[in-house]
Motif scaffolding. Structure first.
Motif, PDB file in Angstrom:
ATOM      1  N   CYS A 130      28.111  17.401  17.382  1.00  0.00           N
ATOM      2  CA  CYS A 130      28.721  18.288  16.298  1.00  0.00           C
ATOM      3  C   CYS A 130      29.179  16.994  15.644  1.00  0.00           C
ATOM      4  O   CYS A 130      28.814  15.841  15.631  1.00  0.00           O
ATOM      5  CB  CYS A 130      30.537  18.072  17.388  1.00  0.00           C
ATOM      6  SG  CYS A 130      31.363  16.504  18.029  1.00  0.00           S
ATOM      7  N   THR A 131      30.146  17.303  14.421  1.00  0.00           N
ATOM      8  CA  THR A 131      30.191  16.598  13.222  1.00  0.00           C
ATOM      9  C   THR A 131      31.138  14.869  13.550  1.00  0.00           C
ATOM     10  O   THR A 131      30.955  14.177  13.236  1.00  0.00           O
ATOM     11  CB  THR A 131      30.765  17.236  12.050  1.00  0.00           C
ATOM     12  OG1 THR A 131      32.132  17.945  12.438  1.00  0.00           O
ATOM     13  CG2 THR A 131      30.164  18.064  11.541  1.00  0.00           C
ATOM     14  N   GLU A 132      31.695  15.325  14.956  1.00  0.00           N
ATOM     15  CA  GLU A 132      32.794  14.317  15.321  1.00  0.00           C
ATOM     16  C   GLU A 132      32.194  13.229  15.341  1.00  0.00           C
ATOM     17  O   GLU A 132      32.635  12.139  15.268  1.00  0.00           O
ATOM     18  CB  GLU A 132      33.809  14.564  15.893  1.00  0.00           C
ATOM     19  CG  GLU A 132      34.313  12.955  16.384  1.00  0.00           C
ATOM     20  CD  GLU A 132      35.870  13.879  17.667  1.00  0.00           C
ATOM     21  OE1 GLU A 132      35.740  15.194  17.326  1.00  0.00           O
ATOM     22  OE2 GLU A 132      36.508  12.779  18.263  1.00  0.00           O
ATOM     23  N   LEU A 134      28.173  12.665  15.496  1.00  0.00           N
ATOM     24  CA  LEU A 134      27.537  12.710  13.886  1.00  0.00           C
ATOM     25  C   LEU A 134      28.220  11.112  13.596  1.00  0.00           C
ATOM     26  O   LEU A 134      27.408  10.276  13.311  1.00  0.00           O
ATOM     27  CB  LEU A 134      27.229  13.254  13.546  1.00  0.00           C
ATOM     28  CG  LEU A 134      26.280  14.442  14.285  1.00  0.00           C
ATOM     29  CD1 LEU A 134      25.278  15.123  13.780  1.00  0.00           C
ATOM     30  CD2 LEU A 134      24.765  13.200  14.939  1.00  0.00           C
ATOM     31  N   ALA A 135      29.365  11.323  13.294  1.00  0.00           N
ATOM     32  CA  ALA A 135      30.237  10.895  12.229  1.00  0.00           C
ATOM     33  C   ALA A 135      30.356   8.944  12.959  1.00  0.00           C
ATOM     34  O   ALA A 135      30.248   7.775  12.456  1.00  0.00           O
ATOM     35  CB  ALA A 135      31.497  10.877  11.527  1.00  0.00           C
ATOM     36  N   ASP A 138      27.015   7.873  12.713  1.00  0.00           N
ATOM     37  CA  ASP A 138      26.812   7.341  11.598  1.00  0.00           C
ATOM     38  C   ASP A 138      27.871   5.491  11.439  1.00  0.00           C
ATOM     39  O   ASP A 138      27.332   4.937  10.890  1.00  0.00           O
ATOM     40  CB  ASP A 138      27.507   8.195  10.359  1.00  0.00           C
ATOM     41  CG  ASP A 138      26.348   7.981   9.472  1.00  0.00           C
ATOM     42  OD1 ASP A 138      25.575   7.127   9.588  1.00  0.00           O
ATOM     43  OD2 ASP A 138      27.102   8.550   8.222  1.00  0.00           O
ATOM     44  N   GLY A 172      22.943  20.421  16.309  1.00  0.00           N
ATOM     45  CA  GLY A 172      22.815  19.183  16.019  1.00  0.00           C
ATOM     46  C   GLY A 172      21.996  18.442  15.645  1.00  0.00           C
ATOM     47  O   GLY A 172      21.947  17.260  15.144  1.00  0.00           O
ATOM     48  N   GLY A 175      21.624  17.501  12.015  1.00  0.00           N
ATOM     49  CA  GLY A 175      22.081  16.576  11.539  1.00  0.00           C
ATOM     50  C   GLY A 175      21.988  15.171  12.619  1.00  0.00           C
ATOM     51  O   GLY A 175      22.367  14.133  11.666  1.00  0.00           O
ATOM     52  N   THR A 178      19.687  13.542   9.942  1.00  0.00           N
ATOM     53  CA  THR A 178      19.937  13.014   8.553  1.00  0.00           C
ATOM     54  C   THR A 178      20.674  11.985   9.075  1.00  0.00           C
ATOM     55  O   THR A 178      20.654  10.529   7.831  1.00  0.00           O
ATOM     56  CB  THR A 178      21.171  13.928   8.607  1.00  0.00           C
ATOM     57  OG1 THR A 178      20.334  14.983   8.030  1.00  0.00           O
ATOM     58  CG2 THR A 178      21.857  13.473   6.969  1.00  0.00           C
TER      59      THR A 178
END
Ligand SMILES: [Fe+2]
Length: 261
Positions: A130-132, A134-135, A138, A172, A175, A178
């Motif tokens: 999820c975005t959490e 992946l953040a 990163d 995901g 993502g 990316t």
């Protein structure tokens, strides 16, 4: 530096169906013996998920006892068969798992940075970044842009052509591509889940899956809906890092076939 990867151990409780049908604990015993006798001995062992079969505390206790003979540090991440909280309770004392939330972590070992990623979704066979999550990845990758890094997780971020396994793939993955694409120090994305060795170019690096220490998924690129497991030889992977050659990966069969020949 030499890293061993084992995956999909699927340890069951004593007398459980999975142990009776597959003998997964006996397979892991042999895998541990194999790792202990390798020359040179691996510096670390990465265990890429499906550590146990049903996520029960009793299974984790059995797993801990089976891994205990390993003289080198070993690092675990959850697969779809695991239970995040029971895993944390069993292995939290090792010092690298976070006290709450996803079971992500970073370990700096010699020249390499190892990042464990948690793709687990409770009750689901597929995985999620999820975005959490992946953040978080990163940010960790941004901390050490020049340090060769291995990301390891359970669900591979690519379709394999084995339809039934792709049906329980990773949400995901775009993502992840990316994020990884922004950080060229990622040497490899090491995964499990497929119970087979598979390699794919991914986001400027290489993504791969490791065989299981017990049963393998049949190589069936045909009819959707078919999925079977086979007693193909269990194996682990050995990832050899050197400054000059980079990361070179080998498949190491766990039974000693030379002795049987
Ligand atoms: Fe598995």
């Amino acid at each position: 530096m030499l890293l061993a990867q084992i995956s999909d151990l699927h340890i069951g409780a004593s007398g459980s169906e999975i142990e009776r049908s597959s003998g997964s604990s006996g397979f892991l015993e042999r895998a541990v013996r194999h790792l202990c006798h390798l020359e040179p001995r691996p510096d670390v062992v990465l265990c890429t998920g499906d550590l146990v079969h049903d996520g029960h505390p009793e299974e984790y206790a059995r797993l801990a006892a089976l891994l205990k003979p390993l003289p080198m540090p070993w690092f675990v991440i959850p697969g779809n068969h695991d239970d995040r909280e029971h895993l944390r309770a069993a292995f939290g004392h090792l010092g690298y798992l976070p006290a709450s939330g996803f079971l992500h972590y970073v370990v700096d070992r010699g020249p390499l940075r190892l990042i464990g990623l948690d793709t687990h979704v409770p009750g689901k066979p597929g995985g999620l970044l999820c975005t959490e999550r992946l953040a978080w990845l990163d940010a960790r990758l941004a901390e050490a842009p020049r340090k060769p890094t291995l990301v390891f997780m359970h669900h591979p971020p690519f379709r394999t052509g084995i339809h039934q396994m792709d049906a329980m793939g990773l949400e995901g993955a775009d993502g992840l591509a990316t994020v990884i694409g922004r950080h060229p120090q990622v040497e490899r994305v090491l995964c499990g889940h497929l119970h087979r060795p598979i390699v794919k170019r991914f986001a400027g690096t290489v993504a791969s899956t490791c065989p299981s220490t017990m049963l393998q998924v049949e190589l069936d690129l045909g009819v959707p809906g078919r999925l079977s497991v086979l007693p193909e030889p269990p194996a682990c992977q050995l990832h050899l890092w050197s400054e000059e050659a980079g990361l070179v990966s080998h498949l190491s069969y766990i039974d000693d076939f030379r002795r049987k020949a």
